[in-house]
Design a protein around this motif. Structure first.
Motif, PDB file in Angstrom:
ATOM      1  N   PRO A  19       0.820  -1.214   0.000  1.00  0.00           N
ATOM      2  CA  PRO A  19       0.000   0.000   0.000  1.00  0.00           C
ATOM      3  C   PRO A  19       0.852   1.262   0.000  1.00  0.00           C
ATOM      4  N   LEU A  20       0.329   2.286  -0.630  1.00  0.00           N
ATOM      5  CA  LEU A  20       1.065   3.554  -0.732  1.00  0.00           C
ATOM      6  C   LEU A  20       0.218   4.690  -0.192  1.00  0.00           C
ATOM      7  N   VAL A  21       0.870   5.711   0.329  1.00  0.00           N
ATOM      8  CA  VAL A  21       0.132   6.888   0.809  1.00  0.00           C
ATOM      9  C   VAL A  21      -0.458   7.633  -0.394  1.00  0.00           C
ATOM     10  N   ALA A  22      -1.384   8.552  -0.088  1.00  0.00           N
ATOM     11  CA  ALA A  22      -2.108   9.246  -1.163  1.00  0.00           C
ATOM     12  C   ALA A  22      -1.165  10.017  -2.084  1.00  0.00           C
ATOM     13  N   LEU A  23      -0.173  10.701  -1.492  1.00  0.00           N
ATOM     14  CA  LEU A  23       0.715  11.532  -2.315  1.00  0.00           C
ATOM     15  C   LEU A  23       1.438  10.679  -3.362  1.00  0.00           C
ATOM     16  N   ASP A  24       1.994   9.564  -2.930  1.00  0.00           N
ATOM     17  CA  ASP A  24       2.727   8.719  -3.866  1.00  0.00           C
ATOM     18  C   ASP A  24       1.793   8.082  -4.896  1.00  0.00           C
ATOM     19  N   SER A  25       0.594   7.682  -4.435  1.00  0.00           N
ATOM     20  CA  SER A  25      -0.352   7.068  -5.376  1.00  0.00           C
ATOM     21  C   SER A  25      -0.733   8.075  -6.468  1.00  0.00           C
ATOM     22  N   TRP A  26      -1.084   9.280  -6.036  1.00  0.00           N
ATOM     23  CA  TRP A  26      -1.460  10.300  -7.025  1.00  0.00           C
ATOM     24  C   TRP A  26      -0.274  10.659  -7.922  1.00  0.00           C
ATOM     25  N   ALA A  27       0.905  10.747  -7.298  1.00  0.00           N
ATOM     26  CA  ALA A  27       2.086  11.097  -8.099  1.00  0.00           C
ATOM     27  C   ALA A  27       2.318  10.039  -9.171  1.00  0.00           C
ATOM     28  N   GLY A  28       2.118   8.767  -8.811  1.00  0.00           N
ATOM     29  CA  GLY A  28       2.311   7.687  -9.791  1.00  0.00           C
ATOM     30  C   GLY A  28       1.319   7.798 -10.936  1.00  0.00           C
ATOM     31  N   VAL A  29       0.076   8.118 -10.597  1.00  0.00           N
ATOM     32  CA  VAL A  29      -0.959   8.212 -11.633  1.00  0.00           C
ATOM     33  C   VAL A  29      -0.710   9.441 -12.524  1.00  0.00           C
ATOM     34  N   LEU A  30      -0.357  10.547 -11.898  1.00  0.00           N
ATOM     35  CA  LEU A  30      -0.064  11.753 -12.699  1.00  0.00           C
ATOM     36  C   LEU A  30       1.160  11.511 -13.590  1.00  0.00           C
ATOM     37  N   ALA A  31       2.132  10.785 -13.030  1.00  0.00           N
ATOM     38  CA  ALA A  31       3.325  10.480 -13.837  1.00  0.00           C
ATOM     39  C   ALA A  31       2.923   9.643 -15.050  1.00  0.00           C
ATOM     40  N   PHE A  32       2.043   8.672 -14.832  1.00  0.00           N
ATOM     41  CA  PHE A  32       1.637   7.842 -15.966  1.00  0.00           C
ATOM     42  C   PHE A  32       0.799   8.646 -16.964  1.00  0.00           C
ATOM     43  N   ALA A  33      -0.067   9.529 -16.421  1.00  0.00           N
ATOM     44  CA  ALA A  33      -0.883  10.361 -17.319  1.00  0.00           C
ATOM     45  C   ALA A  33       0.018  11.176 -18.238  1.00  0.00           C
ATOM     46  N   GLY A  34       1.074  11.727 -17.659  1.00  0.00           N
ATOM     47  CA  GLY A  34       2.022  12.498 -18.469  1.00  0.00           C
ATOM     48  C   GLY A  34       2.811  11.591 -19.394  1.00  0.00           C
ATOM     49  N   GLN A  35       3.249  10.457 -18.862  1.00  0.00           N
ATOM     50  CA  GLN A  35       4.083   9.555 -19.660  1.00  0.00           C
ATOM     51  C   GLN A  35       3.345   9.079 -20.909  1.00  0.00           C
ATOM     52  N   ILE A  36       2.109   8.637 -20.720  1.00  0.00           N
ATOM     53  CA  ILE A  36       1.410   8.077 -21.875  1.00  0.00           C
ATOM     54  C   ILE A  36       1.093   9.161 -22.906  1.00  0.00           C
ATOM     55  N   PHE A  37       0.830  10.372 -22.421  1.00  0.00           N
ATOM     56  CA  PHE A  37       0.597  11.450 -23.381  1.00  0.00           C
ATOM     57  C   PHE A  37       1.873  11.737 -24.178  1.00  0.00           C
ATOM     58  N   PHE A  38       2.963  11.967 -23.457  1.00  0.00           N
ATOM     59  CA  PHE A  38       4.196  12.346 -24.167  1.00  0.00           C
ATOM     60  C   PHE A  38       4.714  11.195 -25.027  1.00  0.00           C
ATOM     61  N   ASP A  39       4.485   9.983 -24.577  1.00  0.00           N
ATOM     62  CA  ASP A  39       4.944   8.823 -25.331  1.00  0.00           C
ATOM     63  C   ASP A  39       4.178   8.701 -26.645  1.00  0.00           C
ATOM     64  N   PHE A  40       2.873   8.732 -26.538  1.00  0.00           N
ATOM     65  CA  PHE A  40       2.034   8.485 -27.707  1.00  0.00           C
ATOM     66  C   PHE A  40       1.939   9.723 -28.598  1.00  0.00           C
ATOM     67  N   ALA A  41       1.742  10.892 -27.972  1.00  0.00           N
ATOM     68  CA  ALA A  41       1.696  12.112 -28.779  1.00  0.00           C
ATOM     69  C   ALA A  41       3.056  12.337 -29.427  1.00  0.00           C
ATOM     70  N   GLY A  42       4.117  11.992 -28.690  1.00  0.00           N
ATOM     71  CA  GLY A  42       5.471  12.132 -29.240  1.00  0.00           C
ATOM     72  C   GLY A  42       5.638  11.264 -30.474  1.00  0.00           C
ATOM     73  N   TYR A  43       5.137  10.035 -30.401  1.00  0.00           N
ATOM     74  CA  TYR A  43       5.239   9.140 -31.562  1.00  0.00           C
ATOM     75  C   TYR A  43       4.443   9.720 -32.734  1.00  0.00           C
ATOM     76  N   SER A  44       3.220  10.172 -32.425  1.00  0.00           N
ATOM     77  CA  SER A  44       2.364  10.699 -33.501  1.00  0.00           C
ATOM     78  C   SER A  44       3.011  11.898 -34.177  1.00  0.00           C
ATOM     79  N   ILE A  45       3.611  12.778 -33.362  1.00  0.00           N
ATOM     80  CA  ILE A  45       4.239  13.971 -33.944  1.00  0.00           C
ATOM     81  C   ILE A  45       5.442  13.567 -34.798  1.00  0.00           C
ATOM     82  N   CYS A  46       6.200  12.580 -34.304  1.00  0.00           N
ATOM     83  CA  CYS A  46       7.334  12.076 -35.099  1.00  0.00           C
ATOM     84  C   CYS A  46       6.822  11.530 -36.438  1.00  0.00           C
ATOM     85  N   ALA A  47       5.727  10.769 -36.349  1.00  0.00           N
ATOM     86  CA  ALA A  47       5.171  10.163 -37.564  1.00  0.00           C
ATOM     87  C   ALA A  47       4.730  11.251 -38.543  1.00  0.00           C
ATOM     88  N   ILE A  48       4.040  12.270 -38.023  1.00  0.00           N
ATOM     89  CA  ILE A  48       3.569  13.358 -38.879  1.00  0.00           C
ATOM     90  C   ILE A  48       4.766  14.094 -39.498  1.00  0.00           C
TER      91      ILE A  48
END
Lengths: 473, 370
Positions: free
Chosen positions: A225-254
């Protein structure tokens, strides 16, 4: 081949040089076909044969649909194409998943069945190229596209290397017309393409891989189990990661496509500034959401049906959208959550759309942040490998583990905070306009400074060629 | 189904008209490209000069692709070195070749456990050569999911799943790393530099341990040599690394989500399982005519005290030899192998590694009945 690899740098330079140095359009198209198959075969050469087989089948089926005189004949050929594509996808992507669920179902009925584990290797990008190819027969059936006479052109439309493995999902109808006339080498377009590739690589290598992926992986991989701060930080990190990962790929492709004279549509439009979920899906993975809209939601009746049926349609579409992402129930829940969000939004719209406060800027900002929060909650199911992890994460996020562990360093928390605030601020600043409009307003020195910073940051970061998240889909 | 009819215009053109063309923002793009190129080349050159001024020099970085490349060179009768960083630093391939008659293949990996490579060799039906396996208890018994295990598993997995593109990238990467000094991901990358920020963590936070900075060079055969700067007497770098080893080799407290007694029982069970798995793998190799020898390489100072206290020899080294029925060489049993000092307590300097290897060879020949 990954965009963020040395192999791709060499490959791209050779292909671009060769492509623009020969005069004949047919020869240039042949170069692109060969290059695209090398690009794909560099993962696993036998899968290039699979890609060609499905492409050739759809080419032939497209001609049959085009030639058929009656609606029922057209429909039969279309059904053949849909079955062929979906069975390929089903076998490679969902084979083990289906077997496991079949086993579970039999066990509920008291029948013990041990299915063999199919040692299936998932062809990279199969979900994307299946949709590229399927759009062709669907559009011929719909009557919005004439079958092409050139197998080579269709092979290129499906396998064009910038968009082959992780999108955007480029419909044959958008790409084939571009093969009719040779593009001219336009220096500004070429350099703008390179600028987009630099931006995409910066998003992937610096932001997604270096600043966000480590903390996200640790949080979602932590067995306690993780405290709220770390749990939210992990989710926000993933939200950013998946955006930059996928949008980054799309922009490269374009960008890569632009350097070769081809135009691909936007796949992302500042999604973290979305106000509401319909708005979110007009901004996130646009090529998938429009594909599902045109080929699934509208055929199901879209919003031209009774409210209950419309709600059901939304849920069905998002259910399948979730399943498209991966053969796991967590993806299905992610899709269903988004389907529910869309339904709730429609209901709320009925009651509150006419209220004057609904259009107030403050209400819109609050709605925007609520949308972002709900999207982040859905990301938990997208990222978690099972429901135990998802449930532990959600419990942690809502304060259910006050004595849970803290596993992120101060540096990681700061990184996540700064990048998250940065991406949300940027998205809100640019939400009403296109990226190009924003660049247009910048003075040349600012473009130079930003471009230099990003290019040097890519070198300085020394990325490790991590695969793009969407390759697994 | 319910699709719309195409417009007349769409029918005429044989497809939807190309209504979409990406806008190109008007800007002096050629000038911008020239300036960006100059700035990036200059910044990169300056960064390279700065890295060299700090003492960094071009060298390969160890990674799973380089390991897979070395692993592919293994022939049925090869001599293979597996295990942790001690075998990686302390073995001189030239001396081993002179003494054993064959050039060994270096497959030891820093910060890893020997088990995945041993299991892979045991599963390789063609292999019936000789294995020299380094033994550091804390690493040898690393449980599944721990960083040493993941590091080794990643390399073995890469061997079996490496794509042609990854192989080409590795070849290109080798050529770059042999020429560019700043390519040091642990120290001089963005992440490496961010890691060095002196930011205090929250009290009670279970943050990952700090890993040592760059202190070695590596060649194409994966032969590691300690950086001279670290090997110098009284070196600040060596002292810094010594203080990194101590927490890294101290067992972490049991996780909060498992009762301590359950955790300890699981750990013991894991160690017993590793003994059994290793014994089975050794038997497999031996049945094909292969040989294995375990080697305890030198360690010194506070790290030796810590390792000997936490994992005493009687509890791990002796049972390992008994269960595997394999020969073992514990450096401190032999005066000629004992007098070496590890500058940072864990590895020999490049010079000492040559001498140590020379002195180790007769013991290896004896143990392997060569």
């Amino acid at each position: 081949m990954l965009f963020n690899s040395l192999t791709f740098v060499v490959f791209f330079v050779v292909v671009v040089a060769l492509y623009w140095s020969v005069a004949g359009w047919q020869l240039r198209k042949n170069i692109l076909v060969v290059a695209s198959y090398i690009f794909y075969g560099a993962w696993n050469p036998p899968f290039a044969a699979l890609l060609f087989t499905t492409t050739a089948m759809d080419f032939w089926l497209g001609r049959q649909i085009g030639k058929s005189q009656t609606h029922s004949a057209k429909k039969r050929w279309l059904v053949a194409s849909v079955c062929m594509n979906l069975s390929m996808l089903g076998f490679f992507k969902y084979g083990n998943f289906l077997l496991q669920n079949f086993q579970w179902l039999l066990a509920r009925l008291g029948i013990i069945y041990q299915p063999p584990h199919l040692d299936i290797l998932l062809p990279v990008g199969i979900s994307f190229y299946t949709f590229h190819s399927l759009s062709y027969t669907l559009d011929i059936y719909r009557g919005v596209l004439q079958p092409t006479r050139s197998l080579r052109d269709f092979v290129l439309a499906v396998s064009f290397f910038p968009q082959l493995v992780a999108g955007p999902i480029v419909r044959a109808g958008d790409f084939l017309p571009q093969l009719q006339h040779p593009p001219r080498l336009k220096p500004n377009q070429f350099l703008w393409g390179l600028a987009l590739m630099t931006l995409g690589l910066f998003e992937k290598i610096v932001l997604a891989d270096t600043l966000l992926s480590g903390p996200a992986d640790r949080i979602f991989g932590y067995p306690g189990p993780l405290v709220a701060l770390d749990s939210w930080a992990g989710v926000l990190a993933f939200a950013g990661q998946i955006f930059f990962d996928f949008a980054g790929y799309s922009i490269c492709a374009i960008g890569a496509a632009l350097t070769l004279g081809f135009h691909l549509k936007d796949n992302f439009r500042f999604p973290y500034a979305a106000i509401g979920f319909s708005d979110f899906w007009r901004r996130w993975h646009i090529s998938l959401s429009t594909f599902l809209r045109d080929y699934l939601y509208i055929p199901l009746g879209g919003n031209q049906v009774r409210p209950f049926r419309m709600a059901l349609n939304l849920v069905i579409v998002m259910f399948l959208g979730g399943l498209w992402h991966g053969a796991a129930w967590t993806f299905v829940v992610w899709g269903l959550l988004h389907g529910s969000y869309l339904v709730i939004e429609r209901v709320l719209r009925i009651f509150f759309e006419d209220k004057t406060w609904a259009g107030h800027p403050l209400t819109r900002v609050i709605a925007g942040f609520a949308t972002y929060g709900a999207v982040c909650i859905a990301w938990v199911f997208f990222r978690a490998s099972d429901f135990t992890i998802a449930s532990r994460m959600l419990t942690g996020m809502f304060g259910g583990h006050p004595t849970g562990d803290m596993i992120l360093t101060t540096r990681e928390l700061l990184q996540i905070g700064i990048v998250t605030i940065g991406v949300i601020a940027l998205h809100w600043t640019m939400r009403e306009e296109s990226f190009e409009t924003t660049v247009m307003r910048l003075p040349a020195w600012a473009i130079t400074a930003i471009g230099s910073f990003m290019a040097f940051a890519i070198i300085f970061t020394q990325g490790t060629s991590n695969a793009f998240i969407y390759f697994q889909f | 189904m319910f699709f719309r009819r195409p417009s007349r215009e769409e029918q005429i053109h044989g497809g939807p008209p190309l209504e979409f063309e990406r806008p190109i923002p008007p800007a002096p793009w050629r000038g911008i490209a020239v300036v960006v190129t100059i700035v990036v080349v200059a910044a990169t050159a300056l960064w390279e000069l700065y890295a060299r001024s700090l003492g960094y020099a071009p060298t390969l970085n160890d990674n799973e692709d380089l390991w897979a490349k070395a692993r592919r060179k293994v022939q049925p009768e090869s001599i293979v070195i597996i295990g942790d960083s001690r075998a990686w630093f302390d073995v001189d391939l030239d001396e081993f070749e002179k003494g054993l008659g064959k050039r060994p293949i270096q497959l030891a990996m820093p910060g890893s456990t020997a088990w995945p490579a041993l299991a892979d060799l045991a599963d390789d039906k063609n292999f019936h050569g000789t294995i020299i396996c380094s033994f550091v208890p804390m690493l040898f018994f690393a449980p599944p999911g721990s960083p040493p295990m993941e590091r080794a598993e990643k390399s073995v997995k890469r061997l079996h799943s490496q794509t042609p593109a990854q192989r080409v990238s590795e070849e290109l990467g080798i050529r770059l790393e042999e020429r560019v000094a700043f390519l040091k991901p642990d120290d001089l990358s963005l992440e490496g530099l961010l890691n060095q920020l002196p930011l205090p963590n929250r009290p009670g936070a279970r943050v990952p341990p700090t890993f040592p900075p760059y202190f070695e060079t590596e060649d194409r055969e994966r032969r590691a040599r300690m950086w001279e700067k670290c090997a110098e007497p009284g070196s600040e770098l060596a002292k810094r690394i010594q203080q990194i080893w101590l927490p890294l080799f101290t067992p972490p407290p049991p996780p909060s989500y498992i009762p301590p007694d359950v955790f300890m029982a699981k750990m013991k069970e894991g160690i017993q399982k590793r003994f059994a798995d290793v014994a089975a793998a050794v038997e497999k190799i031996r049945a094909r005519g292969g040989k294995i020898v375990f080697v305890r390489f030198p360690h010194s100072g506070g790290l030796k005290e810590l390792e000997d206290k936490i994992m005493p020899r009687q509890q791990n080294w002796n049972p390992l030899l008994q269960m595997t029925k394999a020969p073992g060489i514990y450096y401190s049993d032999f005066p000629e192998l004992s007098g070496f000092n590890c500058p940072e307590w864990s590895h020999l300097s490049a010079g000492d590694s040559v001498e140590f290897s020379k002195r180790l060879v007769p013991h290896l020949r004896h143990a392997l009945k060569m």
